[in-house]
Design a protein around this motif. Structure first.
Motif, short mmCIF file in Angstrom:
data_model
loop_
_atom_site.label_atom_id
_atom_site.label_comp_id
_atom_site.label_asym_id
_atom_site.label_seq_id
_atom_site.Cartn_x
_atom_site.Cartn_y
_atom_site.Cartn_z
N ASN A 103 -97.68 -19.37 -61.24
CA ASN A 103 -98.90 -20.11 -60.93
C ASN A 103 -98.78 -21.59 -61.24
O ASN A 103 -99.74 -22.31 -61.41
CB ASN A 103 -100.11 -19.52 -61.68
N ASN A 104 -97.51 -22.08 -61.28
CA ASN A 104 -97.24 -23.50 -61.47
C ASN A 104 -97.75 -24.05 -62.80
O ASN A 104 -98.13 -25.20 -62.90
CB ASN A 104 -97.83 -24.33 -60.31
N HIS A 105 -97.76 -23.26 -63.82
CA HIS A 105 -98.08 -23.74 -65.16
C HIS A 105 -96.79 -23.86 -65.95
O HIS A 105 -95.88 -23.04 -65.83
CB HIS A 105 -99.03 -22.78 -65.89
N ALA A 162 -108.02 -29.69 -66.56
CA ALA A 162 -107.25 -28.87 -65.62
C ALA A 162 -105.77 -29.22 -65.67
O ALA A 162 -104.90 -28.34 -65.63
CB ALA A 162 -107.79 -29.05 -64.20
N ILE A 204 -102.54 -26.89 -66.82
CA ILE A 204 -101.32 -26.70 -66.03
C ILE A 204 -100.08 -26.97 -66.87
O ILE A 204 -99.10 -26.22 -66.82
CB ILE A 204 -101.34 -27.65 -64.79
N ALA A 208 -98.69 -28.63 -58.32
CA ALA A 208 -99.69 -27.60 -58.64
C ALA A 208 -101.06 -27.98 -58.10
O ALA A 208 -101.79 -27.12 -57.57
CB ALA A 208 -99.75 -27.41 -60.16
N LEU A 209 -101.44 -29.25 -58.22
CA LEU A 209 -102.74 -29.68 -57.72
C LEU A 209 -102.82 -29.57 -56.20
O LEU A 209 -103.86 -29.22 -55.65
CB LEU A 209 -103.01 -31.13 -58.15
N GLU A 252 -101.49 -27.39 -54.32
CA GLU A 252 -101.68 -26.00 -53.93
C GLU A 252 -103.13 -25.54 -54.09
O GLU A 252 -103.62 -24.71 -53.34
CB GLU A 252 -100.77 -25.09 -54.76
N LYS A 253 -103.83 -26.12 -55.06
CA LYS A 253 -105.16 -25.62 -55.41
C LYS A 253 -106.30 -26.46 -54.84
O LYS A 253 -107.36 -25.93 -54.53
CB LYS A 253 -105.28 -25.56 -56.93
N TYR A 254 -106.07 -27.78 -54.69
CA TYR A 254 -107.17 -28.67 -54.31
C TYR A 254 -106.87 -29.38 -53.00
O TYR A 254 -105.73 -29.42 -52.53
CB TYR A 254 -107.40 -29.72 -55.42
N SER A 255 -107.91 -29.98 -52.43
CA SER A 255 -107.75 -30.80 -51.24
C SER A 255 -106.96 -32.05 -51.59
O SER A 255 -106.83 -32.42 -52.77
CB SER A 255 -109.12 -31.20 -50.67
N THR A 260 -107.04 -33.96 -55.16
CA THR A 260 -105.75 -34.09 -55.85
C THR A 260 -105.50 -35.54 -56.23
O THR A 260 -105.09 -35.85 -57.36
CB THR A 260 -104.60 -33.59 -54.95
#
Length: 378
Positions: A4-6, A46, A50, A77-78, A80-83, A87
């Motif tokens: 999960n990219n952490h 956040a 990460i 990582a950002l 993948e999760k956010y616009s 980001t």
């Protein structure tokens, strides 16, 4: 790094608590206005999650240990999760926090430069919200003006204030002494980025605020108050949610499509640009730091591009109108009697060659003749 990219790196955690004045994240957050602090704190929390697999928050992360490999992972990582827009906002918070770490002398300039050397995420952001059209604006004004209650007075004043492009937070922070009726303006103090500015009001805006003040009285305090169900004043500042609820109720009762409080700001900016006000003046009126931000509120669309051509055309001298060429009906024939070219056409006559020929009569002497070459079109 986990799937999960952490980054599972507990060494990035602070070994012991530090004063908030020496915590780069807190120093950065406290430099922001109150409206931005919540967003940027969430962003930094956040990012800390990460970097440490949810073991740290922004206040317990040792920002002096962040290097390029960490920021590169955060960016991925950002994304993948956010616009792309969110980001870039979150990555801006990260860069600013790293800069505070350098200012506090926890990192070298070279370490800061390397860690912050990450390109923004490319992408184009679609315009949010909408601009209300003239009919919608007139409808909600009529609806508020037709309400003769105390609530109607308050909401009409609120509408008059929002129509000049104020943010919701700026409206809630208005005090009575910020309204200057003689100069037809509002003084906006401690706005976003702690910038003060003067916003001018149209005559009708001044009038509706004065009508509200007649009921509100001239006691010091907030310019706008919330009202009870019995339409009595509740002596505290109107909240952001109170403004939103008031407008949503008015819009629903007026039969308008859904809109937000910020759409009035978009409408104000769009109308000014549509009327030819230069974007620098518009930027100053609405309190933007950059014309790029102001341009994001422009909802004019393709019609504005077409209309811009009128400004190009106005500097071109008037051109002679090109008249369509019309075949002349004048004949090169002359009257055999007086040599005049003023001839009247007659009918066609069948001559000895077996063809129909056009006959003519002279206007001047009245002589009639039929030339042999005048053969009608087939």
């Amino acid at each position: 790094m986990s799937e999960n990219n952490h980054i599972q790196d507990s060494s990035l955690a602070l070994s012991e608590p530090v004063p908030l004045t020496l915590q780069p994240a807190e120093v950065y957050i406290n430099s922001l206005d109150s409206n931005s602090r919540r967003t940027m704190r969430h962003a930094l929390d956040a990012i800390a999650n990460i970097l440490t697999d949810n073991q740290c928050e922004s206040t317990t992360l040792d920002w002096s240990k962040i290097k390029y490999q960490h920021t590169a992972i955060v960016r991925a990582a950002l994304m993948e999760k956010y616009s792309h827009a969110m980001t870039n906002i979150m990555y801006c918070a990260l860069r600013r926090t790293l800069k505070e770490a350098w200012r506090l002398e926890f990192t070298t300039r070279e370490q800061y430069a390397r860690a912050a050397d990450i390109a923004p995420v490319p992408g184009k952001k679609l315009l949010k919200g909408r601009a209300l059209n003239d009919t919608e604006i007139a409808t909600i004004w009529k609806h508020c003006l037709s309400d003769n209650s105390n609530l109607g007075l308050r909401d009409t004043a609120l509408l008059g204030i929002l129509m000049v492009g104020l943010r919701r937070g700026e409206v809630t922070n208005l005090d009575l002494n910020h309204f200057k009726p003689r100069n037809a303006c509002l003084h906006i103090l401690n706005s976003k980025r702690n910038l003060d500015r003067v916003v001018y009001l149209p005559p009708k805006g001044v009038q509706v605020i004065k009508e509200w003040i007649k009921f509100r009285k001239k006691e010091p305090g907030p310019l706008l108050y919330p009202l009870s169900r019995g339409h009595n004043i509740i002596y505290r500042k109107i909240t952001d949610q109170g403004i939103l609820k008031a407008l949503q109720t008015r819009g629903k009762l007026a039969g308008l499509d859904s809109f937000t409080v910020h759409d009035f700001r978009r409408t104000f900016i769009t109308n000014l640009l549509y009327d030819g006000v230069d974007i620098i003046t518009v930027k100053e009126l609405v309190g933007h730091s950059s014309t790029d931000t102001t341009a994001m509120y422009d909802m004019r669309g393709e019609e504005a591009k077409k209309g811009a051509m009128n400004f190009v055309d106005k500097n071109i001298p008037e051109l002679k109108e090109e008249k369509p060429k019309i075949k002349s009906n004048k004949s090169s024939l002359k009257c055999p009697n007086c040599k005049s070219k003023e001839l009247l056409k007659g009918g066609f006559q069948l001559l000895a060659d077996g063809n129909q020929h056009q006959s003519y009569q002279c206007r001047k002497c009245g002589y009639a003749f039929t030339p042999l070459l005048s053969v009608p079109d087939k």
